[in-house]
Design a protein around this motif. Structure first.
Motif, PDB file in Angstrom:
ATOM      1  N   SER A 439      29.877 -14.796 -13.515  1.00  0.00           N
ATOM      2  CA  SER A 439      28.535 -14.833 -13.025  1.00  0.00           C
ATOM      3  C   SER A 439      27.718 -13.754 -13.992  1.00  0.00           C
ATOM      4  O   SER A 439      28.321 -12.935 -14.517  1.00  0.00           O
ATOM      5  N   ALA A 440      26.287 -13.609 -13.695  1.00  0.00           N
ATOM      6  CA  ALA A 440      25.675 -12.541 -14.672  1.00  0.00           C
ATOM      7  C   ALA A 440      25.886 -11.409 -14.402  1.00  0.00           C
ATOM      8  O   ALA A 440      25.981 -10.415 -15.225  1.00  0.00           O
ATOM      9  N   GLU A 441      25.897 -11.119 -13.058  1.00  0.00           N
ATOM     10  CA  GLU A 441      26.201  -9.645 -12.230  1.00  0.00           C
ATOM     11  C   GLU A 441      27.513  -9.038 -12.739  1.00  0.00           C
ATOM     12  O   GLU A 441      27.573  -8.046 -13.178  1.00  0.00           O
ATOM     13  N   GLU A 442      28.605  -9.986 -12.779  1.00  0.00           N
ATOM     14  CA  GLU A 442      29.948  -9.638 -13.132  1.00  0.00           C
ATOM     15  C   GLU A 442      29.957  -9.316 -14.818  1.00  0.00           C
ATOM     16  O   GLU A 442      30.621  -8.435 -15.221  1.00  0.00           O
ATOM     17  N   LYS A 443      29.101 -10.073 -15.309  1.00  0.00           N
ATOM     18  CA  LYS A 443      29.301  -9.931 -16.857  1.00  0.00           C
ATOM     19  C   LYS A 443      28.648  -8.791 -17.476  1.00  0.00           C
ATOM     20  O   LYS A 443      28.998  -7.773 -18.273  1.00  0.00           O
ATOM     21  N   GLN A 444      27.292  -8.178 -16.516  1.00  0.00           N
ATOM     22  CA  GLN A 444      26.630  -7.179 -16.776  1.00  0.00           C
ATOM     23  C   GLN A 444      27.503  -5.841 -16.288  1.00  0.00           C
ATOM     24  O   GLN A 444      27.407  -4.742 -16.831  1.00  0.00           O
TER      25      GLN A 444
END
Length: 453
Positions: A439-444
């Protein structure tokens, strides 16, 4: 140029012969003329067509043989020729005749095969005089050869002839008082040579004659006997052939042949009551016998036409153990006490013979044998067609001539194949462990951890 009428005739005949040979008519014409020369008919011209048809009927070509069949036929012819040619003794190095080799001092007891063949011939079994004579010579040569090799037998008996699809087996039975101890490295056999089903050693040959080669059959094991009893198979005449069929027989034909011989011997070798008696000096008198020197033949041959007047004189093979004696174990002695059948049990009480024998009187002329004092009494096995015992006075002949197959009580059905094994249980299916996209949060979060480091 042709000088005379005679020369012209010869030239014409030569040309005619060449033409007829090309068409194949010359040989036929020659054979027809041979009939005319041999028979000398008074009306040769009238019967010429008949003689031509006769020659044509015998003009069929023999089928072509392959190379193996030709070699086999040539070997048989040479073997027969060697039997009739005059022997040429070998010469010594000095060119002198060597001293003849003396036969062994003690030869085994061999029944008179020619007379025995006459006795069983009256009972309806015949091998032919020439075949019996050649077989007799071969057995005597075998006995002398084994004696010279220090392999001395006490008795040699002609067991019989087992018929095969490719070749036949002539079988002889050899016995000793003492057998050598088995080799330590050899596989252990429950009943070694000289005991039980291996009390005698059997030798076989495909030919009857002085040039025949005798081959010893291996000792029999309970495993071989157990599988052989479940099979019905013709022999090929090749001891090294595979025994194809079901159940699977993992040994060669020599092992299967030995198993069938054991069943026939222990089930069909019989004699009139009183010929044998129990050996009271043996450890187990009921399973040890010896010849009764005081035996007297029946006054009337017809008195032997009953199962109560006959008995087996070979040990009983226990069907569960496929051997004649119990294993030497520390079990309950009461359970092992005695065998199901004593050796000299009469045929009317023996569980292996009830209703399995037929009795008859035979004479060479077949006329009123009941009133003939010299009639031959014949006991024929129904269970093993081809096995019989013929008795004439004190002459008792047990012989087997057949295919080595017992009588089928019902139509033969091969044993069913074993139950197939259960199918392998496959594990339950699981979801394919494919990595889900981040997900975008895990990637950030992952990028921040890398920046701090």
């Amino acid at each position: 140029a042709v000088s005379s009428v005679g020369d012209q005739f010869l030239v014409t005949m030569e040309a005619l012969k060449k033409k007829l040979q090309e068409s194949g008519a010359w040989d036929h014409l020659s054979k027809t003329l041979l009939y005319v020369i041999r028979d000398k008919p008074g009306n040769a011209l009238e019967v010429f067509e008949t003689l031509s048809q006769k020659a044509r009927a015998f003009d069929a070509k023999l089928p072509e043989l392959d190379q193996k069949e030709k070699e086999k036929a040539i070997a048989a012819i040479l073997s027969m020729a060697n039997m009739y040619k005059s022997p040429s003794p070998p010469k010594t190095e000095e060119g002198e005749d060597p001293e003849p080799e003396a036969p062994p001092e003690e030869l085994p007891v061999i029944p008179d095969l020619m007379f025995n063949a006459h006795v069983i011939g009256e009972a309806g079994v015949g091998l032919g005089e020439e075949e019996v004579y050649k077989l007799s010579v071969s057995i005597h040569e075998f006995a002398i050869a084994q004696g010279n090799l220090e392999n001395k037998y006490k008795t040699i008996r002609f067991f019989g002839k087992i018929l095969g699809t490719g070749a036949d087996y002539y079988v002889i039975e050899c016995g000793k008082d003492e057998w050598p101890e088995p080799d330590e490295n050899a596989p252990r056999i429950p009943e070694p040579m000289g005991k039980g089903v291996n009390k005698y050693q059997y030798w076989v040959s495909n030919l009857a004659g002085p040039s025949s080669t005798w081959t010893a059959l291996p000792a029999l094991t309970p495993a071989q006997l157990n599988i052989a009893k479940q099979m019905r198979k013709f022999f090929t005449g090749n001891l090294n052939a595979e025994v194809k069929g079901y159940p699977y027989f993992p040994w060669k034909e020599a092992g299967y042949l030995r198993a069938q011989i054991a069943q026939i011997t222990h089930g069909t070798v019989v004699s009139p009551k009183g010929v044998w008696k129990y050996d009271e000096d043996a450890e187990d008198p009921k399973q040890s016998i010896r010849v009764n020197e005081n035996y007297k033949p029946a006054e009337r041959a017809s008195s032997l036409l009953s199962a109560s007047m006959w008995c087996h004189h070979r040990a009983y093979i226990m069907p569960d153990l496929n051997r004649t004696s119990f294993p030497e174990t520390e079990g309950d002695e009461e359970e092992k006490k005695g065998l199901p059948v004593d050796m000299l049990t009469t045929l009317d009480k023996d569980i292996r013979s009830k209703g399995q024998w037929g009795f008859s009187l035979c004479t060479p002329f077949g006329v009123r044998p009941g009133s003939d004092e010299n009639a031959v009494v014949c006991a024929k096995s129904i269970q093993w067609p081809g096995a019989l015992c013929a008795v004439k006075g004190k002459t008792i002949v047990n012989v087997y001539v057949g295919y080595g197959i017992s009588k089928a009580e019902t139509l033969y059905k091969p044993p069913p194949a074993p139950t197939p094994a259960d199918e392998f249980n496959l594990p339950a299916e699981k979801e394919d462990p494919i990595t889900q996209p981040e997900s975008a949060e895990e990637k950030q979060k992952e990028e921040g951890e890398k920046a701090e480091s």
